[in-house]
Enzyme design. Structure first.
Site, PDB file in Angstrom:
ATOM      1  N   ARG A  35       0.850  -1.201   0.000  1.00  0.00           N
ATOM      2  CA  ARG A  35       0.000   0.000   0.000  1.00  0.00           C
ATOM      3  C   ARG A  35       0.886   1.252   0.000  1.00  0.00           C
ATOM      4  O   ARG A  35       1.433   1.637   1.028  1.00  0.00           O
ATOM      5  CB  ARG A  35      -0.933  -0.015   1.210  1.00  0.00           C
ATOM      6  CG  ARG A  35      -2.024  -1.086   1.116  1.00  0.00           C
ATOM      7  CD  ARG A  35      -2.784  -1.235   2.410  1.00  0.00           C
ATOM      8  NE  ARG A  35      -1.965  -1.799   3.469  1.00  0.00           N
ATOM      9  CZ  ARG A  35      -2.362  -1.942   4.735  1.00  0.00           C
ATOM     10  NH1 ARG A  35      -3.573  -1.555   5.089  1.00  0.00           N
ATOM     11  NH2 ARG A  35      -1.553  -2.464   5.638  1.00  0.00           N
ATOM     12  N   ASP A  58       4.992  -6.457  -3.846  1.00  0.00           N
ATOM     13  CA  ASP A  58       4.319  -7.610  -3.242  1.00  0.00           C
ATOM     14  C   ASP A  58       5.358  -8.716  -3.044  1.00  0.00           C
ATOM     15  O   ASP A  58       5.982  -9.163  -4.021  1.00  0.00           O
ATOM     16  CB  ASP A  58       3.210  -8.064  -4.214  1.00  0.00           C
ATOM     17  CG  ASP A  58       2.297  -9.116  -3.604  1.00  0.00           C
ATOM     18  OD1 ASP A  58       2.774  -9.935  -2.794  1.00  0.00           O
ATOM     19  OD2 ASP A  58       1.101  -9.113  -3.954  1.00  0.00           O
ATOM     20  N   ASN A  85       8.950  -9.645   8.106  1.00  0.00           N
ATOM     21  CA  ASN A  85       7.742  -9.461   8.913  1.00  0.00           C
ATOM     22  C   ASN A  85       6.454  -9.593   8.113  1.00  0.00           C
ATOM     23  O   ASN A  85       5.434 -10.036   8.635  1.00  0.00           O
ATOM     24  CB  ASN A  85       7.814  -8.065   9.564  1.00  0.00           C
ATOM     25  CG  ASN A  85       6.481  -7.606  10.090  1.00  0.00           C
ATOM     26  OD1 ASN A  85       6.035  -8.035  11.146  1.00  0.00           O
ATOM     27  ND2 ASN A  85       5.818  -6.714   9.348  1.00  0.00           N
ATOM     28  N   SER A 138       5.385 -17.028  14.952  1.00  0.00           N
ATOM     29  CA  SER A 138       4.143 -16.884  15.741  1.00  0.00           C
ATOM     30  C   SER A 138       4.060 -18.028  16.738  1.00  0.00           C
ATOM     31  O   SER A 138       4.664 -19.096  16.509  1.00  0.00           O
ATOM     32  CB  SER A 138       2.937 -16.936  14.801  1.00  0.00           C
ATOM     33  OG  SER A 138       1.732 -17.024  15.539  1.00  0.00           O
ATOM     34  N   TYR A 151      -2.645 -21.424   8.290  1.00  0.00           N
ATOM     35  CA  TYR A 151      -1.828 -20.363   8.904  1.00  0.00           C
ATOM     36  C   TYR A 151      -0.783 -20.996   9.822  1.00  0.00           C
ATOM     37  O   TYR A 151       0.403 -20.640   9.756  1.00  0.00           O
ATOM     38  CB  TYR A 151      -2.708 -19.365   9.673  1.00  0.00           C
ATOM     39  CG  TYR A 151      -1.879 -18.286  10.346  1.00  0.00           C
ATOM     40  CD1 TYR A 151      -1.173 -17.346   9.586  1.00  0.00           C
ATOM     41  CD2 TYR A 151      -1.765 -18.217  11.734  1.00  0.00           C
ATOM     42  CE1 TYR A 151      -0.384 -16.368  10.197  1.00  0.00           C
ATOM     43  CE2 TYR A 151      -0.979 -17.248  12.349  1.00  0.00           C
ATOM     44  CZ  TYR A 151      -0.293 -16.318  11.569  1.00  0.00           C
ATOM     45  OH  TYR A 151       0.490 -15.362  12.181  1.00  0.00           O
ATOM     46  N   PHE A 188      -3.976  -7.326  12.000  1.00  0.00           N
ATOM     47  CA  PHE A 188      -3.922  -8.772  11.741  1.00  0.00           C
ATOM     48  C   PHE A 188      -5.308  -9.429  11.693  1.00  0.00           C
ATOM     49  O   PHE A 188      -5.640 -10.140  10.733  1.00  0.00           O
ATOM     50  CB  PHE A 188      -3.042  -9.429  12.818  1.00  0.00           C
ATOM     51  CG  PHE A 188      -2.956 -10.922  12.738  1.00  0.00           C
ATOM     52  CD1 PHE A 188      -2.041 -11.540  11.889  1.00  0.00           C
ATOM     53  CD2 PHE A 188      -3.785 -11.730  13.512  1.00  0.00           C
ATOM     54  CE1 PHE A 188      -1.954 -12.925  11.823  1.00  0.00           C
ATOM     55  CE2 PHE A 188      -3.704 -13.111  13.444  1.00  0.00           C
ATOM     56  CZ  PHE A 188      -2.793 -13.707  12.594  1.00  0.00           C
TER      57      PHE A 188
HETATM   58  P1  NDP Z   1      -0.686  -6.239   9.978  1.00  0.00           P
HETATM   59  O1  NDP Z   1      -1.806  -6.734   9.140  1.00  0.00           O
HETATM   60  O2  NDP Z   1      -0.899  -5.022  10.792  1.00  0.00           O
HETATM   61  O3  NDP Z   1       0.611  -6.023   9.089  1.00  0.00           O
HETATM   62  C1  NDP Z   1       0.966  -6.930   8.083  1.00  0.00           C
HETATM   63  C2  NDP Z   1       1.992  -6.290   7.176  1.00  0.00           C
HETATM   64  O4  NDP Z   1       2.384  -7.248   6.187  1.00  0.00           O
HETATM   65  C3  NDP Z   1       1.451  -5.082   6.454  1.00  0.00           C
HETATM   66  O5  NDP Z   1       2.419  -4.065   6.452  1.00  0.00           O
HETATM   67  C4  NDP Z   1       1.212  -5.586   5.045  1.00  0.00           C
HETATM   68  O6  NDP Z   1       1.438  -4.541   4.110  1.00  0.00           O
HETATM   69  C5  NDP Z   1       2.326  -6.638   4.903  1.00  0.00           C
HETATM   70  N1  NDP Z   1       1.998  -7.601   3.872  1.00  0.00           N
HETATM   71  C6  NDP Z   1       0.995  -8.510   3.874  1.00  0.00           C
HETATM   72  N2  NDP Z   1       0.970  -9.176   2.705  1.00  0.00           N
HETATM   73  C7  NDP Z   1       1.981  -8.675   1.950  1.00  0.00           C
HETATM   74  C8  NDP Z   1       2.462  -8.932   0.640  1.00  0.00           C
HETATM   75  N3  NDP Z   1       1.901  -9.869  -0.128  1.00  0.00           N
HETATM   76  N4  NDP Z   1       3.507  -8.208   0.172  1.00  0.00           N
HETATM   77  C9  NDP Z   1       4.070  -7.268   0.943  1.00  0.00           C
HETATM   78  N5  NDP Z   1       3.678  -6.970   2.186  1.00  0.00           N
HETATM   79  C10 NDP Z   1       2.637  -7.660   2.675  1.00  0.00           C
HETATM   80  O7  NDP Z   1      -0.301  -7.473  10.920  1.00  0.00           O
HETATM   81  P2  NDP Z   1       0.874  -7.669  11.979  1.00  0.00           P
HETATM   82  O8  NDP Z   1       1.704  -6.466  12.103  1.00  0.00           O
HETATM   83  O9  NDP Z   1       0.255  -8.235  13.181  1.00  0.00           O
HETATM   84  O10 NDP Z   1       1.657  -8.836  11.253  1.00  0.00           O
HETATM   85  C11 NDP Z   1       3.041  -8.814  11.015  1.00  0.00           C
HETATM   86  C12 NDP Z   1       3.594 -10.228  11.141  1.00  0.00           C
HETATM   87  O11 NDP Z   1       3.424 -10.670  12.484  1.00  0.00           O
HETATM   88  C13 NDP Z   1       2.917 -11.276  10.265  1.00  0.00           C
HETATM   89  O12 NDP Z   1       3.899 -12.127   9.719  1.00  0.00           O
HETATM   90  C14 NDP Z   1       2.021 -12.039  11.249  1.00  0.00           C
HETATM   91  O13 NDP Z   1       1.785 -13.346  10.832  1.00  0.00           O
HETATM   92  C15 NDP Z   1       2.889 -11.979  12.483  1.00  0.00           C
HETATM   93  N6  NDP Z   1       2.207 -12.193  13.755  1.00  0.00           N
HETATM   94  C16 NDP Z   1       1.179 -11.381  14.141  1.00  0.00           C
HETATM   95  C17 NDP Z   1       0.553 -11.610  15.352  1.00  0.00           C
HETATM   96  C18 NDP Z   1      -0.614 -10.807  15.815  1.00  0.00           C
HETATM   97  O14 NDP Z   1      -1.312 -11.258  16.742  1.00  0.00           O
HETATM   98  N7  NDP Z   1      -0.862  -9.630  15.266  1.00  0.00           N
HETATM   99  C19 NDP Z   1       1.009 -12.661  16.255  1.00  0.00           C
HETATM  100  C20 NDP Z   1       2.078 -13.466  15.733  1.00  0.00           C
HETATM  101  C21 NDP Z   1       2.664 -13.217  14.550  1.00  0.00           C
HETATM  102  P3  NDP Z   1       0.517  -4.242   2.827  1.00  0.00           P
HETATM  103  O15 NDP Z   1      -0.866  -4.704   3.140  1.00  0.00           O
HETATM  104  O16 NDP Z   1       0.650  -2.774   2.651  1.00  0.00           O
HETATM  105  O17 NDP Z   1       1.176  -5.011   1.735  1.00  0.00           O
HETATM  106  C1  8X3 Z   2      -1.021 -14.727  15.236  1.00  0.00           C
HETATM  107  C2  8X3 Z   2      -1.410 -15.300  16.538  1.00  0.00           C
HETATM  108  O1  8X3 Z   2      -2.777 -17.117  17.681  1.00  0.00           O
HETATM  109  O2  8X3 Z   2      -3.904 -15.757  16.023  1.00  0.00           O
HETATM  110  O3  8X3 Z   2       0.060 -15.404  14.682  1.00  0.00           O
HETATM  111  O4  8X3 Z   2      -2.318 -17.424  15.350  1.00  0.00           O
HETATM  112  S1  8X3 Z   2      -2.651 -16.448  16.368  1.00  0.00           S
END
Ligand code: NDP
Ligand code: 8X3
Length: 250
Positions: A35, A58, A85, A138, A151, A188
């Protein structure tokens, strides 16, 4: 000259917070996401604190990854810290009811995207014998839970790839840290529930979830450790969460 960190998925949540924290630690930042407008907001929020190179692409596309990261400008080439990330969960359904499209998105982003970015940047780190890779895994990569199927499988893959990467990077002095959070309140769950913000809000009701900044603090702690010390694997949970689905909710 400042050190350089590259954070994928820096348009929101954990990635954006990590970028901000690393700027505070004196890093210049390459920030990525799909984005463009959100990435511009990230860039503006960092301006005056760090040099920033925003790259809109992407991670699912090898071609886009190579075009953006395969030939970085000279002043940005020497990436010291890579934070893998970018990732998502899509859907929460049984295997027999799951959406194939959701599965492809998760596998292509969480596993193949991480591989494409790492494959493109690791050779430079190896040549320089210097670097630190963070993979955001995670608790879903340590346990499985009902309807988490694909997932959880992608995050188990991140767990496995982090171990492989660590072994293969050992001869080059490159550190590999996997951070495995429990519930962090970001976009998320809204993404997981395909934009249903009220369903997403339910996930974080009745307890205090982690904040994205909590994860950013861990990254900052790790990058500041002495050269001979590496935190390999961190499971970090809200104090009210014991396992992937074990919460104490008020
Ligand atoms: P968000 O949805 O807030 O952020 C996700 C980020 O990933 C965004 O910046 C998004 O950017 C980017 N992203 C997703 N798909 C793509 C793609 N195809 N290409 C490029 N960028 C991409 O979630 P979180 O910050 O929570 O997630 C970050 C990481 O942490 C993930 O890997 C998630 O699995 C992991 N995680 C999250 C947890 C939670 O509870 N929130 C717990 C454990 C792990 P854009 O859409 O602009 O491309
Ligand atoms: C994100 C945490 O528990 O929703 O990775 O899978 S959980």
């Amino acid at each position: 000259m400042n050190k350089i960190a590259l954070v994928t998925g820096a348009t929101s949540g954990i990635g954006r917070a990590v970028a901000a924290r690393l700027a505070q630690e004196g890093y210049d930042l390459i920030v990525t996401g799909r984005r463009g407008q959100k990435l511009e907001e990230t860039r503006q929020s960092l301006s005056g604190r760090a040099k920033v190179l925003p790259l809109v692409f992407d991670v699912r596309s090898l071609q886009e990854v190579e075009r953006n990261l395969g030939n970085l400008p000279d002043e940005w080439k020497n990436v010291d810290v890579l934070v893998n990330n970018a990732g998502l969960a899509a859907g929460l359904e049984s295997l027999q009811e799951g959406s194939i499209d959701d599965w492809e998105r998760m596998i292509d982003t969480n596993v193949k995207g991480l591989l494409y970015v790492s494959r493109t940047l690791l050779p430079g780190m190896i040549a320089r014998k210097k670097g630190h890779v963070f993979n955001i895994g995670s608790i879903a990569g340590k346990e499985t839970y009902m309807n988490g199927n694909v997932y959880c499988a992608t995050k188990h893959a991140v767990d496995s790839l982090s171990r492989s990467m660590r072994m293969e990077c050992l001869p080059y002095g490159i550190k590999v840290t996997q951070i495995c959070p429990g519930a962090v309140e970001t976009e998320f769950s809204t993404v997981r529930f395909h934009g249903d913000a009220s369903r997403a809000a339910q996930v974080y009701k009745g307890f205090t979830p982690l904040k994205a900044e909590d994860i950013a603090d861990l990254v900052a702690y790790c990058v500041n450790l002495p050269a001979h010390v590496c935190l390999n694997d961190i499971v970090v949970m809200p104090a009210a969460q014991a396992g992937s689905r074990d919460f104490y909710k008020e």
